[in-house]
Design a protein around this motif. Structure first.
Motif, PDB file in Angstrom:
ATOM      1  N   ARG A 170       7.068   5.146   5.098  1.00 53.96           N
ATOM      2  CA  ARG A 170       7.085   4.030   6.040  1.00 53.96           C
ATOM      3  C   ARG A 170       8.429   3.961   6.747  1.00 53.96           C
ATOM      4  O   ARG A 170       9.470   4.219   6.158  1.00 53.96           O
ATOM      5  CB  ARG A 170       6.818   2.719   5.321  1.00 53.96           C
ATOM      6  CG  ARG A 170       5.439   2.644   4.752  1.00 53.96           C
ATOM      7  CD  ARG A 170       5.260   1.344   4.003  1.00 53.96           C
ATOM      8  NE  ARG A 170       3.909   1.263   3.514  1.00 53.96           N
ATOM      9  CZ  ARG A 170       3.047   0.340   3.920  1.00 53.96           C
ATOM     10  NH1 ARG A 170       3.415  -0.561   4.797  1.00 53.96           N
ATOM     11  NH2 ARG A 170       1.837   0.321   3.430  1.00 53.96           N
ATOM     12  N   LYS A 171       8.389   3.578   8.022  1.00 57.40           N
ATOM     13  CA  LYS A 171       9.608   3.396   8.794  1.00 57.40           C
ATOM     14  C   LYS A 171      10.159   2.001   8.515  1.00 57.40           C
ATOM     15  O   LYS A 171       9.399   1.038   8.396  1.00 57.40           O
ATOM     16  CB  LYS A 171       9.329   3.528  10.287  1.00 57.40           C
ATOM     17  CG  LYS A 171       8.858   4.902  10.701  1.00 57.40           C
ATOM     18  CD  LYS A 171       8.572   4.925  12.188  1.00 57.40           C
ATOM     19  CE  LYS A 171       8.031   6.269  12.603  1.00 57.40           C
ATOM     20  NZ  LYS A 171       7.658   6.283  14.024  1.00 57.40           N
ATOM     21  N   LEU A 172      11.457   1.921   8.430  1.00 56.26           N
ATOM     22  CA  LEU A 172      12.081   0.622   8.222  1.00 56.26           C
ATOM     23  C   LEU A 172      12.080  -0.160   9.536  1.00 56.26           C
ATOM     24  O   LEU A 172      12.361   0.385  10.601  1.00 56.26           O
ATOM     25  CB  LEU A 172      13.512   0.789   7.724  1.00 56.26           C
ATOM     26  CG  LEU A 172      13.635   1.404   6.326  1.00 56.26           C
ATOM     27  CD1 LEU A 172      15.103   1.635   6.010  1.00 56.26           C
ATOM     28  CD2 LEU A 172      12.994   0.510   5.298  1.00 56.26           C
ATOM     29  N   VAL A 173      11.781  -1.414   9.463  1.00 53.57           N
ATOM     30  CA  VAL A 173      11.742  -2.270  10.641  1.00 53.57           C
ATOM     31  C   VAL A 173      13.169  -2.714  10.954  1.00 53.57           C
ATOM     32  O   VAL A 173      13.900  -3.178  10.081  1.00 53.57           O
ATOM     33  CB  VAL A 173      10.834  -3.489  10.401  1.00 53.57           C
ATOM     34  CG1 VAL A 173      10.799  -4.372  11.628  1.00 53.57           C
ATOM     35  CG2 VAL A 173       9.439  -3.041  10.033  1.00 53.57           C
ATOM     36  N   GLN A 174      13.573  -2.600  12.207  1.00 57.30           N
ATOM     37  CA  GLN A 174      14.915  -3.008  12.620  1.00 57.30           C
ATOM     38  C   GLN A 174      14.821  -3.838  13.886  1.00 57.30           C
ATOM     39  O   GLN A 174      13.938  -3.622  14.707  1.00 57.30           O
ATOM     40  CB  GLN A 174      15.801  -1.796  12.888  1.00 57.30           C
ATOM     41  CG  GLN A 174      16.050  -0.975  11.651  1.00 57.30           C
ATOM     42  CD  GLN A 174      16.863   0.266  11.970  1.00 57.30           C
ATOM     43  OE1 GLN A 174      17.178   0.528  13.122  1.00 57.30           O
ATOM     44  NE2 GLN A 174      17.210   1.017  10.940  1.00 57.30           N
ATOM     45  N   GLY A 175      15.757  -4.773  14.038  1.00 50.25           N
ATOM     46  CA  GLY A 175      15.832  -5.550  15.251  1.00 50.25           C
ATOM     47  C   GLY A 175      15.150  -6.894  15.184  1.00 50.25           C
ATOM     48  O   GLY A 175      15.131  -7.618  16.165  1.00 50.25           O
ATOM     49  N   TYR A 176      14.560  -7.261  14.082  1.00 54.10           N
ATOM     50  CA  TYR A 176      13.880  -8.543  13.975  1.00 54.10           C
ATOM     51  C   TYR A 176      14.552  -9.421  12.941  1.00 54.10           C
ATOM     52  O   TYR A 176      13.899 -10.265  12.326  1.00 54.10           O
ATOM     53  CB  TYR A 176      12.399  -8.352  13.630  1.00 54.10           C
ATOM     54  CG  TYR A 176      11.623  -7.641  14.706  1.00 54.10           C
ATOM     55  CD1 TYR A 176      11.248  -8.329  15.855  1.00 54.10           C
ATOM     56  CD2 TYR A 176      11.308  -6.306  14.593  1.00 54.10           C
ATOM     57  CE1 TYR A 176      10.541  -7.680  16.847  1.00 54.10           C
ATOM     58  CE2 TYR A 176      10.593  -5.666  15.581  1.00 54.10           C
ATOM     59  CZ  TYR A 176      10.218  -6.340  16.707  1.00 54.10           C
ATOM     60  OH  TYR A 176       9.540  -5.724  17.694  1.00 54.10           O
ATOM     61  N   GLU A 177      15.811  -9.209  12.690  1.00 57.03           N
ATOM     62  CA  GLU A 177      16.591  -9.980  11.742  1.00 57.03           C
ATOM     63  C   GLU A 177      16.013  -9.935  10.338  1.00 57.03           C
ATOM     64  O   GLU A 177      15.900 -10.947   9.640  1.00 57.03           O
ATOM     65  CB  GLU A 177      16.764 -11.433  12.211  1.00 57.03           C
ATOM     66  CG  GLU A 177      17.464 -11.546  13.566  1.00 57.03           C
ATOM     67  CD  GLU A 177      17.564 -12.970  14.034  1.00 57.03           C
ATOM     68  OE1 GLU A 177      17.310 -13.892  13.264  1.00 57.03           O
ATOM     69  OE2 GLU A 177      17.919 -13.147  15.207  1.00 57.03           O
ATOM     70  N   ASP A 178      15.553  -8.781   9.954  1.00 54.51           N
ATOM     71  CA  ASP A 178      14.990  -8.601   8.611  1.00 54.51           C
ATOM     72  C   ASP A 178      16.034  -8.223   7.590  1.00 54.51           C
ATOM     73  O   ASP A 178      15.721  -8.010   6.435  1.00 54.51           O
ATOM     74  CB  ASP A 178      13.915  -7.522   8.641  1.00 54.51           C
ATOM     75  CG  ASP A 178      12.673  -7.985   9.362  1.00 54.51           C
ATOM     76  OD1 ASP A 178      12.494  -9.202   9.456  1.00 54.51           O
ATOM     77  OD2 ASP A 178      11.890  -7.129   9.814  1.00 54.51           O
ATOM     78  N   GLU A 179      17.295  -8.083   7.969  1.00 58.43           N
ATOM     79  CA  GLU A 179      18.327  -7.580   7.059  1.00 58.43           C
ATOM     80  C   GLU A 179      18.771  -8.613   6.085  1.00 58.43           C
ATOM     81  O   GLU A 179      19.003  -9.695   6.177  1.00 58.43           O
ATOM     82  CB  GLU A 179      19.493  -7.051   7.863  1.00 58.43           C
ATOM     83  CG  GLU A 179      18.982  -5.957   8.775  1.00 58.43           C
ATOM     84  CD  GLU A 179      20.011  -5.493   9.786  1.00 58.43           C
ATOM     85  OE1 GLU A 179      20.122  -4.302   9.953  1.00 58.43           O
ATOM     86  OE2 GLU A 179      20.702  -6.341  10.372  1.00 58.43           O
TER      87      GLU A 179
END
Length: 78
Positions: free
Chosen positions: A69-78
């Motif tokens: 799976r690709k990590l989701v970035q840019g949606y403030e998930d960190e």
């Protein structure tokens, strides 16, 4: 031999009487007898003569991809 066929003869004459005097009851008897006959013959006719094949079954689960799976970035998930 006539005594064996007499119930059928009486039934046929009664259906003739109903057809003339009470057609609603006659046609309800005809439809009531045709239903089971059609329920047994229609699937066989569709399969053998009309070439009917049933549709594929609907999937009951969502297929999971066979890759990482690709990590989701840019949606403030960190």
């Amino acid at each position: 031999m006539a005594s064996i066929l007499s119930p059928f003869r009486r039934g046929y004459r009664h259906l003739q009487y109903l057809a003339h005097e009470q057609p609603v009851i006659f046609y309800s008897c005809v439809l009531g007898l045709a239903g089971p006959v059609l329920a047994l013959t229609v699937p066989v006719v569709r399969k053998n003569w009309l070439g009917y094949t049933p549709a594929e079954p609907i999937p009951t689960s969502y297929p999971v991809p066979k890759r990482p799976r690709k990590l989701v970035q840019g949606y403030e998930d960190e």
